[in-house]
Design a protein around this motif. Sequence first.
Motif, PDB file in Angstrom:
ATOM      1  N   GLY A 197     -13.922  27.320  28.213  1.00  9.89           N
ATOM      2  CA  GLY A 197     -13.633  25.913  27.963  1.00  9.89           C
ATOM      3  C   GLY A 197     -14.149  25.418  26.625  1.00  9.89           C
ATOM      4  O   GLY A 197     -14.038  24.235  26.310  1.00  9.89           O
ATOM      5  N   GLU A 198     -14.702  26.338  25.827  1.00  4.17           N
ATOM      6  CA  GLU A 198     -15.162  25.954  24.496  1.00  4.17           C
ATOM      7  C   GLU A 198     -13.975  25.523  23.638  1.00  4.17           C
ATOM      8  O   GLU A 198     -14.085  24.673  22.765  1.00  4.17           O
ATOM      9  N   THR A 199     -12.824  26.161  23.866  1.00  5.07           N
ATOM     10  CA  THR A 199     -11.566  25.718  23.274  1.00  5.07           C
ATOM     11  C   THR A 199     -10.541  25.610  24.403  1.00  5.07           C
ATOM     12  O   THR A 199     -10.747  26.153  25.491  1.00  5.07           O
ATOM     13  N   GLU A 200      -9.448  24.935  24.124  1.00  2.00           N
ATOM     14  CA  GLU A 200      -8.401  24.796  25.141  1.00  2.00           C
ATOM     15  C   GLU A 200      -7.472  25.996  25.183  1.00  2.00           C
ATOM     16  O   GLU A 200      -6.949  26.360  26.236  1.00  2.00           O
ATOM     17  N   VAL A 201      -7.254  26.607  24.005  1.00  2.35           N
ATOM     18  CA  VAL A 201      -6.211  27.626  23.862  1.00  2.35           C
ATOM     19  C   VAL A 201      -6.742  28.812  23.076  1.00  2.35           C
ATOM     20  O   VAL A 201      -7.649  28.677  22.251  1.00  2.35           O
ATOM     21  N   THR A 202      -6.178  29.986  23.310  1.00  2.00           N
ATOM     22  CA  THR A 202      -6.330  31.116  22.411  1.00  2.00           C
ATOM     23  C   THR A 202      -4.966  31.781  22.256  1.00  2.00           C
ATOM     24  O   THR A 202      -4.151  31.746  23.185  1.00  2.00           O
ATOM     25  N   THR A 203      -4.739  32.348  21.084  1.00  2.00           N
ATOM     26  CA  THR A 203      -3.492  33.085  20.851  1.00  2.00           C
ATOM     27  C   THR A 203      -3.810  34.528  20.478  1.00  2.00           C
ATOM     28  O   THR A 203      -3.059  35.172  19.749  1.00  2.00           O
ATOM     29  N   GLN A 204      -4.930  35.010  20.973  1.00  2.00           N
ATOM     30  CA  GLN A 204      -5.312  36.397  20.713  1.00  2.00           C
ATOM     31  C   GLN A 204      -4.442  37.344  21.543  1.00  2.00           C
ATOM     32  O   GLN A 204      -3.575  36.916  22.296  1.00  2.00           O
ATOM     33  N   LEU A 205      -4.693  38.618  21.390  1.00  2.00           N
ATOM     34  CA  LEU A 205      -3.845  39.639  21.977  1.00  2.00           C
ATOM     35  C   LEU A 205      -4.026  39.766  23.485  1.00  2.00           C
ATOM     36  O   LEU A 205      -5.089  39.466  24.027  1.00  2.00           O
ATOM     37  N   ALA A 206      -2.960  40.220  24.133  1.00  2.00           N
ATOM     38  CA  ALA A 206      -3.010  40.402  25.590  1.00  2.00           C
ATOM     39  C   ALA A 206      -4.178  41.273  25.996  1.00  2.00           C
ATOM     40  O   ALA A 206      -4.856  41.008  26.999  1.00  2.00           O
ATOM     41  N   ALA A 207      -4.440  42.329  25.216  1.00  2.00           N
ATOM     42  CA  ALA A 207      -5.531  43.255  25.543  1.00  2.00           C
ATOM     43  C   ALA A 207      -6.869  42.547  25.638  1.00  2.00           C
ATOM     44  O   ALA A 207      -7.739  42.944  26.429  1.00  2.00           O
ATOM     45  N   GLU A 208      -7.048  41.491  24.835  1.00  4.65           N
ATOM     46  CA  GLU A 208      -8.321  40.769  24.809  1.00  4.65           C
ATOM     47  C   GLU A 208      -8.408  39.698  25.895  1.00  4.65           C
ATOM     48  O   GLU A 208      -9.508  39.236  26.226  1.00  4.65           O
ATOM     49  N   GLN A 209      -7.273  39.333  26.463  1.00  5.10           N
ATOM     50  CA  GLN A 209      -7.252  38.304  27.490  1.00  5.10           C
ATOM     51  C   GLN A 209      -7.076  38.853  28.902  1.00  5.10           C
ATOM     52  O   GLN A 209      -7.304  38.137  29.882  1.00  5.10           O
ATOM     53  N   THR A 210      -6.677  40.112  29.007  1.00  7.27           N
ATOM     54  CA  THR A 210      -6.255  40.675  30.293  1.00  7.27           C
ATOM     55  C   THR A 210      -7.255  40.467  31.413  1.00  7.27           C
ATOM     56  O   THR A 210      -6.899  40.013  32.511  1.00  7.27           O
ATOM     57  N   PRO A 213     -17.359  44.028  19.128  1.00  2.00           N
ATOM     58  CA  PRO A 213     -17.161  44.882  20.308  1.00  2.00           C
ATOM     59  C   PRO A 213     -16.335  44.167  21.381  1.00  2.00           C
ATOM     60  O   PRO A 213     -16.431  42.949  21.541  1.00  2.00           O
ATOM     61  N   GLY A 214     -15.522  44.934  22.090  1.00  2.00           N
ATOM     62  CA  GLY A 214     -14.755  44.381  23.202  1.00  2.00           C
ATOM     63  C   GLY A 214     -13.375  43.888  22.866  1.00  2.00           C
ATOM     64  O   GLY A 214     -12.569  43.639  23.761  1.00  2.00           O
ATOM     65  N   GLY A 215     -13.074  43.729  21.564  1.00  2.00           N
ATOM     66  CA  GLY A 215     -11.756  43.241  21.171  1.00  2.00           C
ATOM     67  C   GLY A 215     -10.713  44.339  21.215  1.00  2.00           C
ATOM     68  O   GLY A 215     -11.002  45.500  21.533  1.00  2.00           O
ATOM     69  N   SER A 216      -9.483  43.986  20.879  1.00  6.26           N
ATOM     70  CA  SER A 216      -8.382  44.949  20.972  1.00  6.26           C
ATOM     71  C   SER A 216      -8.588  46.162  20.079  1.00  6.26           C
ATOM     72  O   SER A 216      -8.346  47.306  20.496  1.00  6.26           O
ATOM     73  N   THR A 217      -9.038  45.940  18.832  1.00  4.02           N
ATOM     74  CA  THR A 217      -9.273  47.067  17.933  1.00  4.02           C
ATOM     75  C   THR A 217     -10.371  47.974  18.472  1.00  4.02           C
ATOM     76  O   THR A 217     -10.251  49.204  18.464  1.00  4.02           O
ATOM     77  N   ASP A 218     -11.450  47.367  18.945  1.00  7.06           N
ATOM     78  CA  ASP A 218     -12.568  48.138  19.485  1.00  7.06           C
ATOM     79  C   ASP A 218     -12.127  48.956  20.704  1.00  7.06           C
ATOM     80  O   ASP A 218     -12.424  50.155  20.811  1.00  7.06           O
ATOM     81  N   GLN A 219     -11.395  48.326  21.595  1.00 10.15           N
ATOM     82  CA  GLN A 219     -10.955  49.003  22.820  1.00 10.15           C
ATOM     83  C   GLN A 219     -10.122  50.246  22.510  1.00 10.15           C
ATOM     84  O   GLN A 219     -10.438  51.361  22.952  1.00 10.15           O
ATOM     85  N   TYR A 254     -14.656  61.539   5.835  1.00 13.03           N
ATOM     86  CA  TYR A 254     -15.601  61.347   6.940  1.00 13.03           C
ATOM     87  C   TYR A 254     -15.857  59.875   7.274  1.00 13.03           C
ATOM     88  O   TYR A 254     -16.667  59.582   8.137  1.00 13.03           O
ATOM     89  N   THR A 255     -15.168  58.961   6.603  1.00 17.83           N
ATOM     90  CA  THR A 255     -15.290  57.529   6.923  1.00 17.83           C
ATOM     91  C   THR A 255     -13.902  56.931   7.047  1.00 17.83           C
ATOM     92  O   THR A 255     -13.119  56.956   6.089  1.00 17.83           O
ATOM     93  N   TRP A 256     -13.600  56.399   8.214  1.00 15.70           N
ATOM     94  CA  TRP A 256     -12.309  55.784   8.505  1.00 15.70           C
ATOM     95  C   TRP A 256     -12.528  54.326   8.883  1.00 15.70           C
ATOM     96  O   TRP A 256     -13.644  53.882   9.126  1.00 15.70           O
ATOM     97  N   THR A 257     -11.450  53.584   8.972  1.00 14.46           N
ATOM     98  CA  THR A 257     -11.510  52.251   9.555  1.00 14.46           C
ATOM     99  C   THR A 257     -10.347  52.105  10.537  1.00 14.46           C
ATOM    100  O   THR A 257      -9.612  53.054  10.792  1.00 14.46           O
ATOM    101  N   ALA A 258     -10.209  50.920  11.108  1.00 11.91           N
ATOM    102  CA  ALA A 258      -9.199  50.716  12.151  1.00 11.91           C
ATOM    103  C   ALA A 258      -8.787  49.253  12.174  1.00 11.91           C
ATOM    104  O   ALA A 258      -9.385  48.408  11.516  1.00 11.91           O
TER     105      ALA A 258
END
Length: 335
Positions: free
Chosen positions: A196-209, A41-47, A89-93
């Motif tokens: 601060g658990e990691t130094e960097v992330t390269t995830q999507l803008a939607a997840e970092q906004t 939940p909360g990630g770009s696909t979920d949003q 009746y069953t999809w994915t994303a």
Amino acid sequence: MKTALPLRHLLITSLLAAASASALAQWKPDRPITLIVPWAPGGSTDQVSRVTAAELEKHLGQKIVVMNQPGASGSVGTKNAMAAPADGYTWTAGGAKDLGTYKVLGMLDTSAADWNLYLNVAHIAVVGVNADAPYKNMNELLAAMKAKPGAVSVATAGVNSSGHSAIEALSRAAGVTYKHVTYDGGAPAAVAAASGETEVTTQLAAEQTDMIRAKRIRPLAVVGDKSIEIEGYGTIPPLSQFIPGFKDPINYFGIFVPKAAPPEVAQTLNRIWSTEMVKSDALKKYAQSRGAMFAPMSGDEAQKAVFPAIQSYAWTQQAAGKAKVSPDTVGIPKP
């Protein structure tokens, strides 16, 4: 003989009418539809899936139940959608790039061609660092990665995720290595960098906004050759500004329906996409607020649009020795 011509015309007219009725067959679901989001939940696909589901409900007249089933880089939820009855009746994303490379990575025996693709937006990956990290710009981060091979920690949603695709493209272009730290979705990966658990992330803008606006993540570059605007922050420069000639194919996201579903399901969704989703204000506002690109597409247009990213990532993984199946053996020729 006088009646032969009128009878022939009547027969032809009847056949054309039947063909026309078949072509315009409409699907009217009589129970709720399950949309499996194979990420946390909360990630770009979920949003974007929840925004899209709410829009579709208006046109289908049925509830779309969004279920998060994360695990194994999206393959768990996608596998469950594949195993469900092919009744529409069953999809994915998710990201079409992920769907198109499961077979190459040995995760699932499926490809993008097995699904009807209903794209909504294109999400853009961003190199973001913890606000307290010493890297003030992309050049400083690249210098650190070169000086400390395999030491700089990068959070992604796992192998086959958009974040992993992005850091792999960056590392190959810049000749650097990194420490890969994986999570069950893009949102947890972004939180890891913000905390601060990691130094960097390269995830999507939607997840970092949200964390960019809150100044918990400092965005250094868009993983591509074009800048993006984030409402409440400003402009993020492209990686090509720091690595000349860098490009990364656009990763389109959407809803995926098995082609084995009844044809009237595809006919109805194709019509909704071409007449309604292309003018959805809700999707447009979502894209504008999350550094994404509004891009509703379906049918052959969607299949053609997603292939460059699938092709690029499949061969990047082959070059890195991570592919389990050679891309050219499953219909993905070398670019």
